[in-house]
Scaffold this motif. Sequence first.
Motif, PDB file in Angstrom:
ATOM      1  N   VAL A  98       0.835  -1.112   0.092  1.00 40.33           N
ATOM      2  CA  VAL A  98       0.006   0.065  -0.085  1.00 40.33           C
ATOM      3  C   VAL A  98       0.933   1.195  -0.078  1.00 40.33           C
ATOM      4  N   SER A  99       1.866   1.204   0.836  1.00 41.10           N
ATOM      5  CA  SER A  99       2.776   2.407   0.893  1.00 41.10           C
ATOM      6  C   SER A  99       3.545   3.024  -0.530  1.00 41.10           C
ATOM      7  N   ILE A 100       4.025   1.607  -0.816  1.00 48.95           N
ATOM      8  CA  ILE A 100       4.846   1.884  -2.393  1.00 48.95           C
ATOM      9  C   ILE A 100       3.758   2.430  -3.341  1.00 48.95           C
ATOM     10  N   TRP A 101       2.744   1.740  -3.314  1.00 51.82           N
ATOM     11  CA  TRP A 101       1.453   2.189  -4.203  1.00 51.82           C
ATOM     12  C   TRP A 101       1.243   3.695  -4.056  1.00 51.82           C
ATOM     13  N   PHE A 102       1.016   4.191  -3.194  1.00 52.03           N
ATOM     14  CA  PHE A 102       0.217   5.472  -2.621  1.00 52.03           C
ATOM     15  C   PHE A 102       1.418   6.563  -2.783  1.00 52.03           C
ATOM     16  N   THR A 103       2.745   6.207  -2.572  1.00 48.52           N
ATOM     17  CA  THR A 103       3.698   7.205  -2.487  1.00 48.52           C
ATOM     18  C   THR A 103       4.312   7.093  -3.682  1.00 48.52           C
ATOM     19  N   ARG A 104       4.216   6.512  -4.732  1.00 48.83           N
ATOM     20  CA  ARG A 104       4.903   6.383  -6.082  1.00 48.83           C
ATOM     21  C   ARG A 104       4.707   7.873  -6.574  1.00 48.83           C
ATOM     22  N   PRO A 105       5.632   8.527  -7.152  1.00 48.99           N
ATOM     23  CA  PRO A 105       5.206   9.715  -7.823  1.00 48.99           C
ATOM     24  C   PRO A 105       4.718   9.755  -9.191  1.00 48.99           C
ATOM     25  N   GLU A 106       3.690  10.487  -9.212  1.00 47.22           N
ATOM     26  CA  GLU A 106       2.996  10.284 -10.706  1.00 47.22           C
ATOM     27  C   GLU A 106       3.898  10.918 -11.562  1.00 47.22           C
ATOM     28  N   PRO A 107       3.873  10.277 -13.033  1.00 47.16           N
ATOM     29  CA  PRO A 107       4.950  10.861 -13.921  1.00 47.16           C
ATOM     30  C   PRO A 107       4.351  12.180 -14.490  1.00 47.16           C
ATOM     31  N   GLU A 108       5.171  13.296 -14.769  1.00 46.41           N
ATOM     32  CA  GLU A 108       4.523  14.687 -15.171  1.00 46.41           C
ATOM     33  C   GLU A 108       3.984  14.561 -16.571  1.00 46.41           C
ATOM     34  N   VAL A 109       2.858  14.932 -16.748  1.00 43.62           N
ATOM     35  CA  VAL A 109       2.343  15.128 -18.288  1.00 43.62           C
ATOM     36  C   VAL A 109       2.665  16.253 -18.820  1.00 43.62           C
ATOM     37  N   THR A 110       3.383  16.055 -20.032  1.00 43.22           N
ATOM     38  CA  THR A 110       3.513  17.219 -20.785  1.00 43.22           C
ATOM     39  C   THR A 110       3.085  16.968 -22.142  1.00 43.22           C
ATOM     40  N   ILE A 111       2.855  18.058 -22.906  1.00 43.77           N
ATOM     41  CA  ILE A 111       2.919  17.590 -24.457  1.00 43.77           C
ATOM     42  C   ILE A 111       3.971  16.797 -25.141  1.00 43.77           C
TER      43      ILE A 111
END
Lengths: 175, 181
Positions: A98-111
């Motif tokens: 659970v901790s790995i899943w929720f603390t994983r940084p979201e990849p930055e979305v750019t064009i």
Amino acid sequence: MKNNNSKYQSKSGFEVPNTYFEEFEAKMLDFLSEDNDRLSINIKKQGFSTPENYFEKVESEILSKTVDIKDQSKVISLFRKENFLKIAAIAAVFIGIVSIWFTRPEPEVTIDNVEIAEIENYIDTEIIDLNFVEISNLISQDGIVLDNMNTSKVTDDAVLEYLMDNVDDPDLLLK
Amino acid sequence: MNTEESLLVQKLQDPQSRNEAFKELLKLFKERLYWHIRNIVKNHDDADDVLQNTFIKIFRNIDGFKSESQLYSWMYRIATNESLTFLSQKANKLQISSEELQQNLLNNLESDTYFDGDEIKLKLQKAISTLPEKQQLVFNMKYFQELKYREMSEILETSEGALKASYHIAVKKIENYLKSD
């Protein structure tokens, strides 16, 4: 005929000595004990031996694991050490996931991260509803919007040649 | 199955008389099963473990015993299976082959407190250990335990003819081993 009190009265006339059945039991036990002795002698010939009084000890040990254990009602504690360790291990794994899943940084979305083919597909499948003007406004080449391009330097012949070479359907040119 | 044995089985399968009957069974068979097991596993401590497991299994499974076979052959069968399983688990644990395990058992026998270190007896044990597993069983049961072929046939679920042939081959191999050494 001898009168005895056995409930199995022999009608065939065969008889057994008075104390036959009592003696039989004793004889049988003797035989088995002799059998054990014979076996022990043979084993001694082999060279094997056991600790002193082993057979008496092992008998009570086996009884304590079979007959005696059955007499006691078995109470299993919920908080036994093994159970506690099992539950703790499962909980630790769960918390880890659970901790790995929720603390994983979201990849930055750019064009820049989006594939051109993805954008084309997005437009083609009409998920995004754009009219021609909007689409033409978006068309760009190397980051420069075509509308803003200075086309004064491009001759009409060059444009015609480009169109002849790159447009497959001549009907489109007539329009 | 004879009358005494079927009576004992009835008592063992009746919850009212089971405990008493089991004590009787234990008294009658503990030594015979012990020596049968000891012949296979060689070491006293291992034989003790296997004997206890065998009787625990007998006690737990007595309800499933079918009177089509003899009680003693059923018990010997359990003891044999328990012993062979024990040896294969031991070999797995030590990550060695069954032949290497046999060699280990013999080496340990020389320093075993419960083995009379007579050279001839040790040589005989070495000769037995060169035989395949089934021939070892047949030889031990016939030569040391003096079981009848009929009894062995029920225990090992093999025909009497095959057992006789197996024993004959085992004896020849042991003779050759002892002569050549």
